[in-house]
Scaffold this motif. Sequence first.
Motif, PDB file in Angstrom:
ATOM      1  N   MET A   1       0.804  -1.214   0.000  1.00 40.17           N
ATOM      2  CA  MET A   1       0.000   0.000   0.000  1.00 40.17           C
ATOM      3  C   MET A   1       0.840   1.268   0.000  1.00 40.17           C
ATOM      4  N   THR A   2       2.003   1.245   0.628  1.00 41.63           N
ATOM      5  CA  THR A   2       2.731   2.511   0.740  1.00 41.63           C
ATOM      6  C   THR A   2       3.587   2.820  -0.477  1.00 41.63           C
ATOM      7  N   ILE A   3       3.994   1.783  -1.227  1.00 41.52           N
ATOM      8  CA  ILE A   3       4.823   2.081  -2.404  1.00 41.52           C
ATOM      9  C   ILE A   3       4.056   2.922  -3.432  1.00 41.52           C
ATOM     10  N   PRO A   4       2.813   2.545  -3.764  1.00 37.55           N
ATOM     11  CA  PRO A   4       2.061   3.434  -4.666  1.00 37.55           C
ATOM     12  C   PRO A   4       1.907   4.834  -4.101  1.00 37.55           C
ATOM     13  N   LEU A   5       1.772   4.932  -2.782  1.00 36.82           N
ATOM     14  CA  LEU A   5       1.643   6.259  -2.186  1.00 36.82           C
ATOM     15  C   LEU A   5       2.859   7.108  -2.507  1.00 36.82           C
ATOM     16  N   MET A   6       4.037   6.505  -2.353  1.00 33.71           N
ATOM     17  CA  MET A   6       5.248   7.288  -2.604  1.00 33.71           C
ATOM     18  C   MET A   6       5.354   7.687  -4.064  1.00 33.71           C
ATOM     19  N   ALA A   7       5.034   6.736  -4.955  1.00 35.02           N
ATOM     20  CA  ALA A   7       5.100   7.062  -6.384  1.00 35.02           C
ATOM     21  C   ALA A   7       4.160   8.212  -6.712  1.00 35.02           C
ATOM     22  N   LEU A   8       2.953   8.158  -6.150  1.00 39.63           N
ATOM     23  CA  LEU A   8       1.992   9.232  -6.425  1.00 39.63           C
ATOM     24  C   LEU A   8       2.462  10.544  -5.809  1.00 39.63           C
ATOM     25  N   ALA A   9       3.097  10.464  -4.657  1.00 45.66           N
ATOM     26  CA  ALA A   9       3.579  11.687  -4.012  1.00 45.66           C
ATOM     27  C   ALA A   9       4.565  12.396  -4.909  1.00 45.66           C
ATOM     28  N   VAL A  10       5.431  11.624  -5.560  1.00 43.52           N
ATOM     29  CA  VAL A  10       6.400  12.233  -6.472  1.00 43.52           C
ATOM     30  C   VAL A  10       5.667  13.025  -7.558  1.00 43.52           C
ATOM     31  N   PHE A  11       4.612  12.387  -8.110  1.00 46.46           N
ATOM     32  CA  PHE A  11       3.890  13.078  -9.184  1.00 46.46           C
ATOM     33  C   PHE A  11       3.051  14.234  -8.671  1.00 46.46           C
ATOM     34  N   ALA A  12       2.562  14.118  -7.435  1.00 48.94           N
ATOM     35  CA  ALA A  12       1.780  15.216  -6.880  1.00 48.94           C
ATOM     36  C   ALA A  12       2.628  16.464  -6.752  1.00 48.94           C
ATOM     37  N   VAL A  13       3.932  16.284  -6.700  1.00 49.40           N
ATOM     38  CA  VAL A  13       4.813  17.439  -6.638  1.00 49.40           C
ATOM     39  C   VAL A  13       5.317  17.786  -8.035  1.00 49.40           C
ATOM     40  N   ALA A  14       5.939  16.803  -8.666  1.00 51.94           N
ATOM     41  CA  ALA A  14       6.641  17.097  -9.913  1.00 51.94           C
ATOM     42  C   ALA A  14       5.689  17.285 -11.081  1.00 51.94           C
ATOM     43  N   GLY A  15       4.485  16.747 -10.995  1.00 45.92           N
ATOM     44  CA  GLY A  15       3.540  16.824 -12.096  1.00 45.92           C
ATOM     45  C   GLY A  15       3.253  18.247 -12.528  1.00 45.92           C
ATOM     46  N   GLY A  16       3.408  19.187 -11.602  1.00 40.57           N
ATOM     47  CA  GLY A  16       3.077  20.563 -11.938  1.00 40.57           C
ATOM     48  C   GLY A  16       4.151  21.276 -12.707  1.00 40.57           C
ATOM     49  N   TRP A  17       5.357  20.730 -12.683  1.00 40.35           N
ATOM     50  CA  TRP A  17       6.461  21.467 -13.284  1.00 40.35           C
ATOM     51  C   TRP A  17       6.387  21.548 -14.785  1.00 40.35           C
ATOM     52  N   VAL A  18       5.606  20.678 -15.401  1.00 42.88           N
ATOM     53  CA  VAL A  18       5.506  20.750 -16.856  1.00 42.88           C
ATOM     54  C   VAL A  18       4.639  21.920 -17.292  1.00 42.88           C
ATOM     55  N   GLY A  19       3.938  22.527 -16.342  1.00 36.39           N
ATOM     56  CA  GLY A  19       3.017  23.589 -16.749  1.00 36.39           C
ATOM     57  C   GLY A  19       3.328  24.934 -16.125  1.00 36.39           C
ATOM     58  N   ILE A  20       4.589  25.204 -15.807  1.00 34.15           N
ATOM     59  CA  ILE A  20       4.923  26.513 -15.227  1.00 34.15           C
ATOM     60  C   ILE A  20       4.864  27.568 -16.333  1.00 34.15           C
ATOM     61  N   PRO A  21       4.056  28.598 -16.123  1.00 30.22           N
ATOM     62  CA  PRO A  21       3.949  29.610 -17.180  1.00 30.22           C
ATOM     63  C   PRO A  21       5.294  30.256 -17.477  1.00 30.22           C
ATOM     64  N   LYS A  22       5.488  30.581 -18.741  1.00 30.83           N
ATOM     65  CA  LYS A  22       6.777  31.158 -19.157  1.00 30.83           C
ATOM     66  C   LYS A  22       7.036  32.499 -18.492  1.00 30.83           C
ATOM     67  N   GLU A  23       5.975  33.210 -18.198  1.00 33.82           N
ATOM     68  CA  GLU A  23       6.184  34.572 -17.695  1.00 33.82           C
ATOM     69  C   GLU A  23       6.189  34.618 -16.183  1.00 33.82           C
ATOM     70  N   PHE A  24       6.221  33.456 -15.548  1.00 35.56           N
ATOM     71  CA  PHE A  24       6.238  33.453 -14.087  1.00 35.56           C
ATOM     72  C   PHE A  24       7.565  34.020 -13.609  1.00 35.56           C
ATOM     73  N   PRO A  25       7.526  34.948 -12.622  1.00 38.24           N
ATOM     74  CA  PRO A  25       8.784  35.589 -12.209  1.00 38.24           C
ATOM     75  C   PRO A  25       9.813  34.549 -11.776  1.00 38.24           C
ATOM     76  N   GLY A  26      11.007  34.666 -12.265  1.00 37.35           N
ATOM     77  CA  GLY A  26      12.093  33.784 -11.825  1.00 37.35           C
ATOM     78  C   GLY A  26      12.030  32.430 -12.481  1.00 37.35           C
ATOM     79  N   LEU A  27      11.055  31.590 -12.030  1.00 36.53           N
ATOM     80  CA  LEU A  27      11.011  30.205 -12.492  1.00 36.53           C
ATOM     81  C   LEU A  27      10.645  30.088 -13.961  1.00 36.53           C
ATOM     82  N   GLY A  28       9.876  31.041 -14.434  1.00 34.62           N
ATOM     83  CA  GLY A  28       9.388  30.950 -15.803  1.00 34.62           C
ATOM     84  C   GLY A  28      10.511  30.825 -16.803  1.00 34.62           C
ATOM     85  N   ALA A  29      11.645  31.446 -16.497  1.00 37.96           N
ATOM     86  CA  ALA A  29      12.768  31.400 -17.422  1.00 37.96           C
ATOM     87  C   ALA A  29      13.283  29.978 -17.599  1.00 37.96           C
ATOM     88  N   LEU A  30      13.130  29.174 -16.535  1.00 29.94           N
ATOM     89  CA  LEU A  30      13.647  27.801 -16.599  1.00 29.94           C
ATOM     90  C   LEU A  30      12.716  26.889 -17.367  1.00 29.94           C
TER      91      LEU A  30
END
Lengths: 766, 162, 102
Positions: free
Chosen positions: A547-576
Amino acid sequence: MTESVSSFPVIFNLTPILPLLPFAAFVLIVLWANRSKKLSAGLAIGGIGLAWILGWAIAITTFSVEHFGEHPFRVFRDWLPTGRTWQAFGFALDPLAGAMLIMVPFVCFLIFVYAVGYMGVGKPESANDERGKPAEPGHVDRLASRFFAYIALFATGMIGLILADNLIMLLVFWEIMGLCSYLLIGFWFARSYDDPKQITPKEAGLKAFLTTRIGDTLMLAGMLLLYARTNSLSFADIFKPEMLEQLATTTVNLPGVGATPWATLIAILIFFGAIGKSAQFPLHVWLPDAMEGPTPVSALIHAATMVSAGVYLVIRTYPLMAAVEHGPALQFIAFTGAFTALFAATIALAQNDIKKVLAYSTISQLGYMFAALGIGAYVAATFHLLTHAFFKALLFLGSGSVIHGMEHGHHHGHQGHGEAGKLVDWETGGHGHQSTDHPSTNLPSFDPQDMRNMGGLFRKMPRTAWTFIIGGLALSGFPIVTAGFWSKDEILADAWAHNQLVFVVLAVAALLTAFYTARQIVMTFFGQPRTAAAEHASEHDSIFQWMTIPLMALAVFAVAGGWVGIPKEFPGLGALSANPFHHYIGSLAEALHIEAAELPFNAVPLLTSLGVALGGLTLGWLVYRGAGKLRAGHHLASPPEYVDPLARPLGPLYPVLQNKYYFDELYHKVFIKGTQRLSTWLFKFDSNIIDDTLVDGVGKAGRWLSEVGRWFDTHIVDGAVNGIGAVTGWFGSVMREFQTGKAQNYLLVGLVTVSVLLGAFLLLPK
Amino acid sequence: MQHVMFFLFAIITLGAAIMVVTTRNLLRSALWLILVFFGIAGIFVLLNAEFLAVVQILVYVGAIATLIIFAVMLTRQVMDPKQPRFNDQARVVAGFATLLFVVLAVIVTRVAWPVAIGAAPVDAIQQLGMDFVGPYAVPFEVASVLLVVAMIGAIIIAREHE
Amino acid sequence: MVPLWYYLVLAAALFCIGAFGALARKNAVGVLMGVELMLNAVNINLVAFWRYTTAAQLTGQLFAVFVITVAAAEAAVGLALFIAIYRQRNTVNVEEFDTMKG
């Protein structure tokens, strides 16, 4: 086989296999492997695992296809002749399907793995367990094989749905999911509760099926109208600009509304299907009760599949919804969504069942997505659909782990500490919303899902706690690091630009979301254990590894999943960031002529989303930190003893929220009672008026007449009497034979109906 | 000529059909049924569907009617000739069946059917064969599976259980 | 040629006669014969429409062939059922097949 363009990567030709993989698992389990629970679980996981790997391979290949949005991959074969046209059996792959392919099979796979632990596969069967009831802790469910067959079919439905090439295919897979949700919510069909008011799994399954059916029927009506207007149900045909133009400009006169474009009428009807499936107001009532199913099902329904299907439907048919620019269809979607987002968030504030909080949170987040679609935030809504699936699956699976931990603690407390058992020996009546996930037949009733019984689980179940908190932060939109922040921020930015009323509603909903998430985390994991069960809860049993292994895998995506959609014009991070997600989905939007340009940066929505997320979390932490404090070593005598800090300031509003604005009661009174009354009345009408008064009355009158007649003149009246008697007898026999069990009587009803209806059709003016 | 043939076949078909549903003796009913099938085969010939006419006679007369006669004979003892032919809803059924006929007749005569009489294909049988192995191959195979399943099912159901 | 509606009326009449047989006959085999009449009526419609609208394509005839196939399957199973029921209950009177009674 017809293929539109042949210059696609070879691997695309494997697309039709994707839904077949879990389907093969389903067939194999049902026909062959069902005796062995381990083999069944292995087949289901194998099927979905292959689908996951193949799905990712295909989806990742799509990223590098040039102009993929304009030229989606299609493979289809004529299947169903309908007059002069053919309905095709086919699959299509475009950026939207590609993005969903990243999420759906993967989340399903993790849920399947989790289910191995949750259903106790590999543990011995308990002699006390009955079929159709939850197993005792530490034992395998008797019907585990059936469970894996059902969830494999469920995954088939969802994967098929996202790849469907036309509305007919979509409907087929949509209904497969509807069937599976019924079967799975009612999986513990033999379960019953002491409190007659508490909904049983069987009833909950029926409720889910019937409630979504209302939406499905309207959706089917919409599809039929669409077919009548366009002679096609293929997405590629319907979304041609000239077709949309024609739908938007021709109108129909609706009684009471006036001239309405066909596109608007059809869009709203189809949207009703989404309302039912995605549990939007007013058809939201089924979803919280769907928690009666096993927890992996809740995660499956609420994250990866069923409810996403509704949102997916609207995203998929978005060109139709938006055919009339800023038309009533989009406004309807926006306001339904925004209202539901706020409405469900307020209910979630006052729920004590750990899964019900999440259920209302799901309704609220889906409302978010619909609101986003309604104001034209096509890309943002898709993005939120994906990130939400990851963190909501995480939260549900985490709550399942907590529930199992509590049960183990409860069990342990009873075996090792006789006295501790007495402390939790209370009745769970009173509020009517407790539901036990695993009641133990030989233990006093205790609700392992009630957050008031928890507390201090952080130290007992660290892996569950950490992952749950990550999921909770993602749900609240904790800034920068979590996926939820990026998707929510994008929706808020779009709302600010397009519709500020929706913006305000969504901001308040986001504040409430952060607040109830903080409440849930604090009540569950922090403070001190409030019951012996919480005291003894642990995650050391072997099932928790699954039960906990899927939890950890999902936790990774719950964090990293958002990085593909950082707006380009977001201050600082957008440049990356190159905002690959927007680029990918945006290409499809462009091909469909949907406005999807990236918005210029605006500080107001950003500061708002920062403010509501952090503010809500802090506020929740502050309010609930000290609640329900007990002296060291003491436990709650009963859940109601835990006084919610919100109960006093909200006053009479609190019970209203706790009882979900009494919608269940209202629907029960109006629809269910109404139907029951109507049928009772009809029955009485049958037996009193028709049988007694009419039939018997005519009979009596006949007898009386005949006596009078005989007394007066036997010869003259006899014929008349016989006539009346015959009529009476005929009438009585017709009436009585309605319930004879004889097939010919039932068929007669068909004949009568057909001939009368056709006759009426003939006589009525055109 | 066409008219005459049509009315001839129509009268044979309908007259025999009425006899089928009203004759007391079921064996005779079955024989009347065979006449109905022949009448319909004649109608098919009028419609230039010669192949279908042959199939009609082969399958219906050769197989189904024979089967029915077998069934009648196997269950003969119970067919008390004095038993009523009809159940007690017969009069109602007759009424509504007539109503349905009137309604249907009015509808089919009123509707302006999009008639476009073309010449029937000369090589209809060949074309039928090509269709069955071409675009309709899957339904064709499914139909054959259905027949096999029905046959096995019929054997299992009707078998004596020891 | 004879007008199309001749055939349609003929089919309607045959259908209604068959329906009467299926719904009013006491004997199960009689019921089955009624059903066969109804199926034949459908076939007449299919073939007539084929001949009068799309004579070039053989769709109507194809469908009629499928109907005949299904009718054959139905007759085989139906009669087998009657024989099985007859063995068990010694009757083929449809009115006594009322195990569905509520």
